[in-house]
Scaffold this motif. Sequence first.
Motif, short mmCIF file in Angstrom:
data_model
loop_
_atom_site.label_atom_id
_atom_site.label_comp_id
_atom_site.label_asym_id
_atom_site.label_seq_id
_atom_site.Cartn_x
_atom_site.Cartn_y
_atom_site.Cartn_z
N ASP A 29 0.83 -1.21 0.00
CA ASP A 29 0.00 0.00 0.00
C ASP A 29 0.86 1.26 0.00
O ASP A 29 0.57 2.23 -0.71
CB ASP A 29 -0.94 0.01 1.21
N LEU A 30 1.94 1.25 0.78
CA LEU A 30 2.85 2.41 0.80
C LEU A 30 3.49 2.61 -0.56
O LEU A 30 3.62 3.74 -1.04
CB LEU A 30 3.92 2.22 1.87
N SER A 31 3.86 1.52 -1.21
CA SER A 31 4.45 1.60 -2.54
C SER A 31 3.47 2.22 -3.53
O SER A 31 3.84 3.07 -4.35
CB SER A 31 4.86 0.21 -3.00
N GLU A 32 2.20 1.81 -3.46
CA GLU A 32 1.19 2.37 -4.35
C GLU A 32 0.94 3.85 -4.06
O GLU A 32 0.73 4.65 -4.97
CB GLU A 32 -0.12 1.59 -4.23
N GLN A 33 0.97 4.24 -2.78
CA GLN A 33 0.78 5.63 -2.42
C GLN A 33 1.92 6.50 -2.95
O GLN A 33 1.72 7.61 -3.41
CB GLN A 33 0.63 5.78 -0.92
N LEU A 34 3.13 5.97 -2.86
CA LEU A 34 4.28 6.70 -3.40
C LEU A 34 4.19 6.81 -4.92
O LEU A 34 4.57 7.82 -5.50
CB LEU A 34 5.58 6.04 -2.99
N ASP A 35 3.68 5.77 -5.57
CA ASP A 35 3.49 5.81 -7.02
C ASP A 35 2.42 6.82 -7.42
O ASP A 35 2.44 7.34 -8.53
CB ASP A 35 3.11 4.43 -7.56
N ALA A 36 1.47 7.08 -6.53
CA ALA A 36 0.36 7.99 -6.85
C ALA A 36 0.75 9.46 -6.75
O ALA A 36 -0.02 10.33 -7.15
CB ALA A 36 -0.82 7.71 -5.92
N ILE A 37 1.94 9.73 -6.22
CA ILE A 37 2.37 11.12 -6.11
C ILE A 37 2.48 11.72 -7.50
O ILE A 37 3.13 11.17 -8.39
CB ILE A 37 3.72 11.22 -5.36
N GLY A 38 1.82 12.83 -7.71
CA GLY A 38 1.84 13.51 -9.00
C GLY A 38 0.72 13.11 -9.94
O GLY A 38 0.57 13.70 -11.00
N SER A 39 -0.06 12.09 -9.57
CA SER A 39 -1.17 11.70 -10.44
C SER A 39 -2.43 12.48 -10.07
O SER A 39 -2.44 13.24 -9.11
CB SER A 39 -1.43 10.19 -10.33
N THR A 40 -3.49 12.27 -10.80
CA THR A 40 -4.71 13.05 -10.61
C THR A 40 -5.56 12.56 -9.44
O THR A 40 -6.38 13.31 -8.93
CB THR A 40 -5.58 13.03 -11.88
N HIS A 41 -5.40 11.31 -9.00
CA HIS A 41 -6.18 10.83 -7.86
C HIS A 41 -5.34 10.86 -6.59
O HIS A 41 -4.12 10.84 -6.63
CB HIS A 41 -6.75 9.43 -8.12
N SER A 42 -6.00 10.94 -5.46
CA SER A 42 -5.28 11.08 -4.19
C SER A 42 -4.63 9.75 -3.79
O SER A 42 -5.08 8.67 -4.18
CB SER A 42 -6.22 11.55 -3.08
N ALA A 43 -3.62 9.88 -2.95
CA ALA A 43 -2.91 8.69 -2.49
C ALA A 43 -3.78 7.85 -1.57
O ALA A 43 -3.59 6.63 -1.48
CB ALA A 43 -1.63 9.11 -1.78
N ALA A 44 -4.74 8.46 -0.89
CA ALA A 44 -5.61 7.72 0.02
C ALA A 44 -6.54 6.77 -0.73
O ALA A 44 -7.05 5.81 -0.15
CB ALA A 44 -6.42 8.69 0.86
N GLU A 45 -6.79 7.03 -2.01
CA GLU A 45 -7.68 6.18 -2.80
C GLU A 45 -6.98 4.96 -3.38
O GLU A 45 -7.64 4.10 -3.96
CB GLU A 45 -8.27 6.99 -3.96
N THR A 46 -5.70 4.86 -3.22
CA THR A 46 -4.95 3.76 -3.83
C THR A 46 -5.03 2.51 -2.97
O THR A 46 -5.16 2.57 -1.75
CB THR A 46 -3.48 4.13 -4.03
#
Length: 77
Positions: A29-46
Amino acid sequence: MVDIAEVALGLGLTLAGVASIVGARSIADLSEQLDAIGSTHSAAETEAAPWKVSMYRYSGAFIAFLGLLFVLAGLGL
């Protein structure tokens, strides 16, 4: 003769492998949240994909097994 450095390395690898097995979901989950940085959806939704959690579990098991081999080799068994 006991090789302290090899036993210590083996114990460290074993502990790291067990931690990866136990915390596979959190690590993925932490890896996915770090991958979500800069994308259009929030890290909490990953949420991590099941294959990624399994990958962390299997790699943790391999690392723990490798650590046990190092411990046994360091003890001269």
